[in-house]
Design a protein around this motif. Structure first.
Motif, PDB file in Angstrom:
ATOM      1  N   TYR A 112      55.990 -70.078 -83.951  1.00  0.00           N
ATOM      2  CA  TYR A 112      55.690 -68.723 -84.430  1.00  0.00           C
ATOM      3  C   TYR A 112      55.438 -68.763 -85.932  1.00  0.00           C
ATOM      4  O   TYR A 112      56.136 -69.487 -86.654  1.00  0.00           O
ATOM      5  CB  TYR A 112      56.871 -67.798 -84.129  1.00  0.00           C
ATOM      6  CG  TYR A 112      56.729 -66.413 -84.710  1.00  0.00           C
ATOM      7  CD1 TYR A 112      55.990 -65.443 -84.037  1.00  0.00           C
ATOM      8  CD2 TYR A 112      57.315 -66.084 -85.914  1.00  0.00           C
ATOM      9  CE1 TYR A 112      55.855 -64.176 -84.568  1.00  0.00           C
ATOM     10  CE2 TYR A 112      57.182 -64.818 -86.448  1.00  0.00           C
ATOM     11  CZ  TYR A 112      56.453 -63.866 -85.781  1.00  0.00           C
ATOM     12  OH  TYR A 112      56.311 -62.605 -86.305  1.00  0.00           O
ATOM     13  N   PRO A 113      54.474 -68.001 -86.472  1.00  0.00           N
ATOM     14  CA  PRO A 113      53.536 -67.142 -85.722  1.00  0.00           C
ATOM     15  C   PRO A 113      52.326 -67.926 -85.225  1.00  0.00           C
ATOM     16  O   PRO A 113      51.983 -68.962 -85.770  1.00  0.00           O
ATOM     17  CB  PRO A 113      53.120 -66.121 -86.763  1.00  0.00           C
ATOM     18  CG  PRO A 113      53.172 -66.878 -88.059  1.00  0.00           C
ATOM     19  CD  PRO A 113      54.317 -67.846 -87.922  1.00  0.00           C
ATOM     20  N   GLU A 118      50.448 -62.919 -82.243  1.00  0.00           N
ATOM     21  CA  GLU A 118      49.786 -61.788 -82.887  1.00  0.00           C
ATOM     22  C   GLU A 118      49.119 -60.878 -81.855  1.00  0.00           C
ATOM     23  O   GLU A 118      49.128 -59.648 -81.990  1.00  0.00           O
ATOM     24  CB  GLU A 118      48.748 -62.298 -83.893  1.00  0.00           C
ATOM     25  CG  GLU A 118      49.363 -62.959 -85.116  1.00  0.00           C
ATOM     26  CD  GLU A 118      50.308 -62.040 -85.865  1.00  0.00           C
ATOM     27  OE1 GLU A 118      49.904 -60.908 -86.204  1.00  0.00           O
ATOM     28  OE2 GLU A 118      51.470 -62.438 -86.103  1.00  0.00           O
ATOM     29  N   GLU A 119      48.537 -61.482 -80.818  1.00  0.00           N
ATOM     30  CA  GLU A 119      47.927 -60.676 -79.763  1.00  0.00           C
ATOM     31  C   GLU A 119      48.986 -59.860 -79.032  1.00  0.00           C
ATOM     32  O   GLU A 119      48.771 -58.678 -78.719  1.00  0.00           O
ATOM     33  CB  GLU A 119      47.176 -61.567 -78.776  1.00  0.00           C
ATOM     34  CG  GLU A 119      46.406 -60.772 -77.720  1.00  0.00           C
ATOM     35  CD  GLU A 119      45.563 -61.635 -76.810  1.00  0.00           C
ATOM     36  OE1 GLU A 119      44.872 -61.070 -75.941  1.00  0.00           O
ATOM     37  OE2 GLU A 119      45.591 -62.871 -76.953  1.00  0.00           O
ATOM     38  N   GLU A 309      48.803 -52.375 -90.671  1.00  0.00           N
ATOM     39  CA  GLU A 309      49.204 -53.640 -91.274  1.00  0.00           C
ATOM     40  C   GLU A 309      48.815 -54.820 -90.383  1.00  0.00           C
ATOM     41  O   GLU A 309      48.291 -55.829 -90.864  1.00  0.00           O
ATOM     42  CB  GLU A 309      50.718 -53.626 -91.505  1.00  0.00           C
ATOM     43  CG  GLU A 309      51.265 -54.897 -92.142  1.00  0.00           C
ATOM     44  CD  GLU A 309      52.781 -54.846 -92.279  1.00  0.00           C
ATOM     45  OE1 GLU A 309      53.437 -54.209 -91.426  1.00  0.00           O
ATOM     46  OE2 GLU A 309      53.309 -55.434 -93.230  1.00  0.00           O
ATOM     47  N   HIS A 310      49.065 -54.661 -89.097  1.00  0.00           N
ATOM     48  CA  HIS A 310      48.744 -55.734 -88.154  1.00  0.00           C
ATOM     49  C   HIS A 310      47.237 -55.971 -88.091  1.00  0.00           C
ATOM     50  O   HIS A 310      46.782 -57.119 -88.113  1.00  0.00           O
ATOM     51  CB  HIS A 310      49.267 -55.368 -86.764  1.00  0.00           C
ATOM     52  CG  HIS A 310      48.875 -56.346 -85.701  1.00  0.00           C
ATOM     53  ND1 HIS A 310      49.464 -57.584 -85.574  1.00  0.00           N
ATOM     54  CD2 HIS A 310      47.933 -56.266 -84.720  1.00  0.00           C
ATOM     55  CE1 HIS A 310      48.908 -58.225 -84.568  1.00  0.00           C
ATOM     56  NE2 HIS A 310      47.983 -57.460 -84.027  1.00  0.00           N
ATOM     57  N   TYR A 311      46.459 -54.891 -88.039  1.00  0.00           N
ATOM     58  CA  TYR A 311      45.004 -55.014 -87.952  1.00  0.00           C
ATOM     59  C   TYR A 311      44.440 -55.697 -89.205  1.00  0.00           C
ATOM     60  O   TYR A 311      43.614 -56.604 -89.113  1.00  0.00           O
ATOM     61  CB  TYR A 311      44.369 -53.637 -87.771  1.00  0.00           C
ATOM     62  CG  TYR A 311      42.860 -53.674 -87.768  1.00  0.00           C
ATOM     63  CD1 TYR A 311      42.148 -53.959 -86.612  1.00  0.00           C
ATOM     64  CD2 TYR A 311      42.133 -53.444 -88.939  1.00  0.00           C
ATOM     65  CE1 TYR A 311      40.769 -54.018 -86.609  1.00  0.00           C
ATOM     66  CE2 TYR A 311      40.750 -53.500 -88.945  1.00  0.00           C
ATOM     67  CZ  TYR A 311      40.075 -53.781 -87.778  1.00  0.00           C
ATOM     68  OH  TYR A 311      38.707 -53.841 -87.787  1.00  0.00           O
ATOM     69  N   MET A 312      44.908 -55.286 -90.356  1.00  0.00           N
ATOM     70  CA  MET A 312      44.380 -55.844 -91.606  1.00  0.00           C
ATOM     71  C   MET A 312      44.749 -57.319 -91.739  1.00  0.00           C
ATOM     72  O   MET A 312      43.936 -58.141 -92.177  1.00  0.00           O
ATOM     73  CB  MET A 312      44.902 -55.033 -92.788  1.00  0.00           C
ATOM     74  CG  MET A 312      44.391 -53.597 -92.797  1.00  0.00           C
ATOM     75  SD  MET A 312      44.993 -52.628 -94.194  1.00  0.00           S
ATOM     76  CE  MET A 312      44.032 -53.326 -95.524  1.00  0.00           C
ATOM     77  N   LYS A 313      45.950 -57.666 -91.349  1.00  0.00           N
ATOM     78  CA  LYS A 313      46.359 -59.063 -91.429  1.00  0.00           C
ATOM     79  C   LYS A 313      45.567 -59.916 -90.450  1.00  0.00           C
ATOM     80  O   LYS A 313      45.139 -61.031 -90.775  1.00  0.00           O
ATOM     81  CB  LYS A 313      47.854 -59.171 -91.128  1.00  0.00           C
ATOM     82  CG  LYS A 313      48.372 -60.609 -91.188  1.00  0.00           C
ATOM     83  CD  LYS A 313      49.865 -60.657 -90.885  1.00  0.00           C
ATOM     84  CE  LYS A 313      50.373 -62.097 -90.889  1.00  0.00           C
ATOM     85  NZ  LYS A 313      51.821 -62.159 -90.570  1.00  0.00           N
ATOM     86  N   ALA A 314      45.345 -59.381 -89.244  1.00  0.00           N
ATOM     87  CA  ALA A 314      44.654 -60.146 -88.208  1.00  0.00           C
ATOM     88  C   ALA A 314      43.189 -60.359 -88.527  1.00  0.00           C
ATOM     89  O   ALA A 314      42.625 -61.415 -88.241  1.00  0.00           O
ATOM     90  CB  ALA A 314      44.802 -59.442 -86.856  1.00  0.00           C
ATOM     91  N   GLY A 320      43.582 -58.706 -96.479  1.00  0.00           N
ATOM     92  CA  GLY A 320      44.189 -57.573 -95.786  1.00  0.00           C
ATOM     93  C   GLY A 320      45.631 -57.366 -96.185  1.00  0.00           C
ATOM     94  O   GLY A 320      46.086 -56.239 -96.368  1.00  0.00           O
ATOM     95  N   GLU A 321      46.386 -58.467 -96.344  1.00  0.00           N
ATOM     96  CA  GLU A 321      47.783 -58.352 -96.746  1.00  0.00           C
ATOM     97  C   GLU A 321      47.887 -57.747 -98.141  1.00  0.00           C
ATOM     98  O   GLU A 321      48.736 -56.903 -98.403  1.00  0.00           O
ATOM     99  CB  GLU A 321      48.450 -59.728 -96.707  1.00  0.00           C
ATOM    100  CG  GLU A 321      48.631 -60.295 -95.309  1.00  0.00           C
ATOM    101  CD  GLU A 321      49.405 -61.597 -95.324  1.00  0.00           C
ATOM    102  OE1 GLU A 321      50.119 -61.850 -96.312  1.00  0.00           O
ATOM    103  OE2 GLU A 321      49.292 -62.364 -94.358  1.00  0.00           O
ATOM    104  N   ASN A 322      47.005 -58.161 -99.046  1.00  0.00           N
ATOM    105  CA  ASN A 322      47.042 -57.617-100.405  1.00  0.00           C
ATOM    106  C   ASN A 322      46.675 -56.138-100.418  1.00  0.00           C
ATOM    107  O   ASN A 322      47.289 -55.338-101.129  1.00  0.00           O
ATOM    108  CB  ASN A 322      46.090 -58.403-101.307  1.00  0.00           C
ATOM    109  CG  ASN A 322      46.539 -59.845-101.508  1.00  0.00           C
ATOM    110  OD1 ASN A 322      47.719 -60.163-101.335  1.00  0.00           O
ATOM    111  ND2 ASN A 322      45.605 -60.722-101.859  1.00  0.00           N
ATOM    112  N   LEU A 323      45.653 -55.767 -99.628  1.00  0.00           N
ATOM    113  CA  LEU A 323      45.269 -54.362 -99.559  1.00  0.00           C
ATOM    114  C   LEU A 323      46.374 -53.509 -98.967  1.00  0.00           C
ATOM    115  O   LEU A 323      46.649 -52.401 -99.451  1.00  0.00           O
ATOM    116  CB  LEU A 323      43.997 -54.214 -98.722  1.00  0.00           C
ATOM    117  CG  LEU A 323      42.684 -54.660 -99.358  1.00  0.00           C
ATOM    118  CD1 LEU A 323      41.565 -54.598 -98.329  1.00  0.00           C
ATOM    119  CD2 LEU A 323      42.340 -53.792-100.558  1.00  0.00           C
ATOM    120  N   GLU A 324      47.040 -54.020 -97.952  1.00  0.00           N
ATOM    121  CA  GLU A 324      48.100 -53.271 -97.284  1.00  0.00           C
ATOM    122  C   GLU A 324      49.229 -52.956 -98.258  1.00  0.00           C
ATOM    123  O   GLU A 324      49.822 -51.884 -98.224  1.00  0.00           O
ATOM    124  CB  GLU A 324      48.615 -54.072 -96.088  1.00  0.00           C
ATOM    125  CG  GLU A 324      49.535 -53.297 -95.150  1.00  0.00           C
ATOM    126  CD  GLU A 324      50.947 -53.278 -95.649  1.00  0.00           C
ATOM    127  OE1 GLU A 324      51.648 -52.270 -95.391  1.00  0.00           O
ATOM    128  OE2 GLU A 324      51.365 -54.236 -96.298  1.00  0.00           O
TER     129      GLU A 324
END
Length: 327
Positions: A112-113, A118-119, A309-314, A320-324
């Motif tokens: 993990y992960p 993630e799915e 958060e999950h969508y942006m990271k994926a 995406g993590e920085n934007l979140e």
């Protein structure tokens, strides 16, 4: 010991849910029900068999049917997703014989992960969001249909990605023939685990040689003897916690030819003796349960945030993590 209590079952879906905060939960067991526990806020310690996992926010873990477990924490919010395996057995005939390992936590030993974790997380969050909508729309048919599809998708992920087969052989590309054969063999062993079960009986039943079955199981998961002793040791939990039988009597009831083999198998899989397991869970049963239910509607903002958060990271990775973090 609690069983199948306080579950909000959604009619005609085979799916149920419970949202709660827990400080201490007495030992649980759910017959023929697969449970996935998702930590929505805070953290919670999950004790399964004799292992311990710390679930942090956004992490999850599955509890197999007929297995005993307990958990404890503070200032958390958890969601338990329940799946009645009887409702899914028509599509997946061997589902009640499959051993699942789904450890979506940093404490896990299963890589993990990963994309499959993630799915699964995305599917759990989607189902949770549909449930929020359900509480707001009074079970409209369209929303109920979404819940059914989401529950079906999660079960499909469990079958296709989190069978114990993939846990022990994560890099193996199994063919469908191999998967079906493995489930046939494991299913037969599970249903006859308390009987004398030498390899020749499986060979006769499936018109194969004992050597072929032994090599097949060793290459594609657990060796024959390991699988059989695990199934027996796992089944002994119910005797240890639900009866006053002696360890010797339990050993005999579960198909072990000698109590020393029972001790050896139990210690191998549980990292403790049967007596220690019984003592730990019996002591836990005497503790006061401390939890309370939470209205799912009050969590909509948090659920939407975790979905984003999950969508942006994926899909956006580090960007995406920085934007979140800026939102």
């Amino acid at each position: 010991m609690k069983e199948n209590s306080d579950i909000n079952w959604i009619a005609q879906t085979g799916f149920g849910i419970k949202v709660y905060s827990v400080e201490y939960q007495v030992p649980q067991i759910h017959e023929n029900i697969l449970e996935i526990i998702y930590c929505l806020q805070g953290s919670v310690k999950f004790f399964y068999s004799y292992e311990e996992f710390l679930l942090q926010k956004g992490e999850f873990i599955s509890a197999d049917k007929d297995a005993f477990y307990l958990y404890a924490g503070k200032d958390n919010i958890c969601v338990s997703f329940y799946f009645d395996l009887d409702q899914f057995s028509k599509k997946y005939p061997y589902i009640k014989d499959i051993l699942f390992i789904c450890e979506g936590t940093s404490d896990a030993e299963s890589g993990y992960p990963s994309l499959r974790h993630e799915e699964m997380k995305g599917a759990l969050l989607a189902l949770l969001y549909y449930m929020v909508r359900t509480t707001e729309t009074c079970m409209e048919a369209a929303v109920l249909s979404q819940i059914q599809r989401a529950a079906d998708h999660i079960i499909q992920l469990m079958v296709d990605q989190f069978d114990i087969l993939y846990y022990y052989k994560p890099k193996t590309a199994f063919t469908q023939v191999q998967i079906e054969r493995h489930r046939e063999l494991q299913g037969y062993m599970n249903r006859h685990k308390f009987e004398k079960l030498p390899l020749r009986i499986l060979a006769d039943r499936f018109h194969l040689t004992a050597k072929y079955i032994s090599e097949f199981l060793s290459r594609n998961g657990l060796p024959y003897q390991d699988m059989l002793t695990y199934l027996r040791a796992n089944a002994s939990e119910a005797y240890l916690l639900g009866t006053e039988l002696s360890i010797v009597e339990i050993s005999e009831a579960c198909g072990f030819s000698d109590v020393k083999y029972y001790y050896k198998a139990f210690r191998k899989w549980y990292r403790c003796t049967p007596r220690e397991f019984r003592a730990k869970y019996r002591a836990a049963e005497q503790q006061e349960q401390m939890d309370y239910d939470i209205d799912l509607r009050s969590l909509r903002e948090e659920i939407e945030h975790q979905i984003l958060e999950h969508y942006m990271k994926a899909h956006l990775g580090q960007i995406g993590e920085n934007l979140e973090q800026l939102l």
